[in-house]
Design a protein around this motif. Structure first.
Motif, PDB file in Angstrom:
ATOM      1  N   UNK A 271       0.853  -1.199   0.000  1.00  0.00           N
ATOM      2  CA  UNK A 271       0.000   0.000   0.000  1.00  0.00           C
ATOM      3  C   UNK A 271       0.883   1.241   0.000  1.00  0.00           C
ATOM      4  N   UNK A 272       0.730   2.153  -0.958  1.00  0.00           N
ATOM      5  CA  UNK A 272       1.584   3.340  -0.979  1.00  0.00           C
ATOM      6  C   UNK A 272       1.181   4.351   0.107  1.00  0.00           C
ATOM      7  N   UNK A 273       2.000   5.368   0.253  1.00  0.00           N
ATOM      8  CA  UNK A 273       1.931   6.254   1.412  1.00  0.00           C
ATOM      9  C   UNK A 273       0.637   7.080   1.516  1.00  0.00           C
ATOM     10  N   UNK A 274       0.254   7.747   0.432  1.00  0.00           N
ATOM     11  CA  UNK A 274      -0.942   8.598   0.514  1.00  0.00           C
ATOM     12  C   UNK A 274      -2.180   7.741   0.764  1.00  0.00           C
ATOM     13  N   UNK A 275      -2.222   6.607   0.055  1.00  0.00           N
ATOM     14  CA  UNK A 275      -3.343   5.691   0.233  1.00  0.00           C
ATOM     15  C   UNK A 275      -3.464   5.263   1.695  1.00  0.00           C
ATOM     16  N   UNK A 276      -2.330   4.968   2.313  1.00  0.00           N
ATOM     17  CA  UNK A 276      -2.338   4.562   3.723  1.00  0.00           C
ATOM     18  C   UNK A 276      -2.739   5.720   4.631  1.00  0.00           C
TER      19      UNK A 276
END
Lengths: 182, 182, 182, 182
Positions: C115-120
């Protein structure tokens, strides 16, 4: 979605004749008898049936546009509910507004049933119904609801190919001194 | 496709009153006067107009489902052609078959014109027509044809937001010994 | 389908900042901080997610076309599967072929998670996700899946109306010797 | 929209062989030679071509679902632009995400042209392209763009009917002491 099965020619019933009180988009009465030799697509609908308006009627028109003279597309207005709301006067305006160009017959009302005569004779379950009749007059396909365009195209083309095969035989019958055999 | 422009409140005309002979989906007569204080979406259609059936009527139903009590969706059956084909009897069956749940009024026929009274009073150009009336009774949006769902959603929500702002002031007017100011 | 509920301003969380490695359709880095004062529509997608391609991306483009300068539409390419298949090189071709004109940022990959950063940071559940951020930077709407165009239009217009109302207050704050109150 | 014309068998060219570097959805290499005796639908596409994604690929899948064993549906990934964006790794993820179940071959890149080998050999104009090959290996239909489902269904069924006619002859060849004639 698998391919629609056509009824085998040897077990398919002969189509009963149409019972129509009035035709639109045709100057003369149309009988299945007179269409023998052609593949016929019979489209039964009601002008206030939403599935007919959104799917069945456009599909029937597309059949006429796609197959042209190879298939006779015939509409039958089989009113079995809201009879006072779907009179021939209302139907005529409907056909005009929706640009329906194939012949449409008004199914004959019956006294003791809301189901009209042609609808009863064919054993239709509702509208829209699509019935394909082969060049020999047999009911090879009978579907209530929304068959897919690809399936319909395949079913019609199969009957046309059959009819053209048969036609070859008619053009070139096996004749001898005793007569001609099909 | 840019956002639809609402007419500015100060230049928007007050909506003329409806002229209806008969209502469906409502037990009582509906007047715009009685709806003052609510945002009203007036949807004019004909039951045999293809663009109304495929786009306008479903969009009006979606407006009622989406906005609920925030917006009063009112249908008007503005028959200006094929009058004999689109009688109230046929309309009633249409509303039943297409599951229309918002109130629909039959526009009053006129003797000297095929255009019925409400349609003429609002200066409508045809069907489908969507008219949005703000909580003060002003015509803020008037479109013939097929406005996009996103545009319609935005236009209605803007009027609702306006009305809720206005409502706060109505609920809590600035009153003093001299009287009440808006 | 009832109207989507916006989170009340007083309980809505402030949006976390974007974490983007690379921008397309923008000459400069974009931060939510720099967009404060504007309504922001954040559209998270993956280029090989069928629901994004058929629904989410066209809806985001329609938002930009409909609302113009009133709303900042920002795409975030939140790859959480098939990472090797959806590189920035592939994304660039995708944006070109699908005529995407709004800015799109590549979400920052993380070492210990797919899961990438912004999504998280936003707690997104998948793609497509639509997040609406008000002019004060608060997350007022967060939906995974396919919200309807009419609902989206209404939600955005409500935030725009709020922002325009708020702007009036910002232009004319209530200030006195003690300071300024919102 | 009239019915698509099949090229007459006597003038139809024999299909050139496929030139494929890698297959998906197939454990073995596929050649047109090995499919002789079956009707073949060759669907050429690019994974980032919007018309392929929305129309061509779903239509090819529908062909496989509708006709089953009667037709061999074969996809060819004919990349002629954005080569770095549409690698086999990206293609594999695309096929997974879009639930493509028919075999797909990667067209062989050429050194001196962006057009890959199979695409060049067939003289394709772009993507999507649909090519129908009859049971004798002849190219009977070649269309760039979006042929209608009803037309495609009709064209395929016609070739299947032809093939089944031919098959009867194969099952019952005219044999004598000199050998067997078709």
């Amino acid at each position: 979605m698998s391919r629609v099965e056509l009824v085998a020619p040897e077990t398919a019933p002969i189509a009963p004749e149409l019972a129509v009180t009035q035709w639109f988009n045709s100057n003369e009465d149309i009988t299945l008898e007179s269409l023998r030799g052609s593949v016929v697509a019979l489209h039964a609908f009601q002008m206030l049936c939403p599935g007919c308006v959104s799917h069945g009627v456009p599909q029937a028109q597309k059949m006429q546009d796609t197959f042209g003279a190879e298939v006779k597309v015939i509409g039958i207005h089989t009113v079995f509910e809201h009879h006072a709301a779907m009179t021939p006067i209302s139907l005529e305006a409907f056909l005009h507004e929706y640009h329906v160009r194939f012949p449409v017959g008004v199914d004959t009302p019956r006294k003791n049933s809301p189901i009209p005569q042609t609808m009863a004779n064919f054993g239709m379950r509702g509208t829209p119904t699509l019935i394909l009749i082969d060049a020999e007059g047999r009911v090879r396909f009978h579907a209530f609801g929304r068959p897919d365009d690809m399936q319909v195209g395949a079913a019609v083309a199969t009957l046309v190919a059959e009819a053209q095969g048969a036609k070859v035989e008619v053009d070139d019958p096996t004749c001898d001194a005793d007569g001609c055999r099909i």
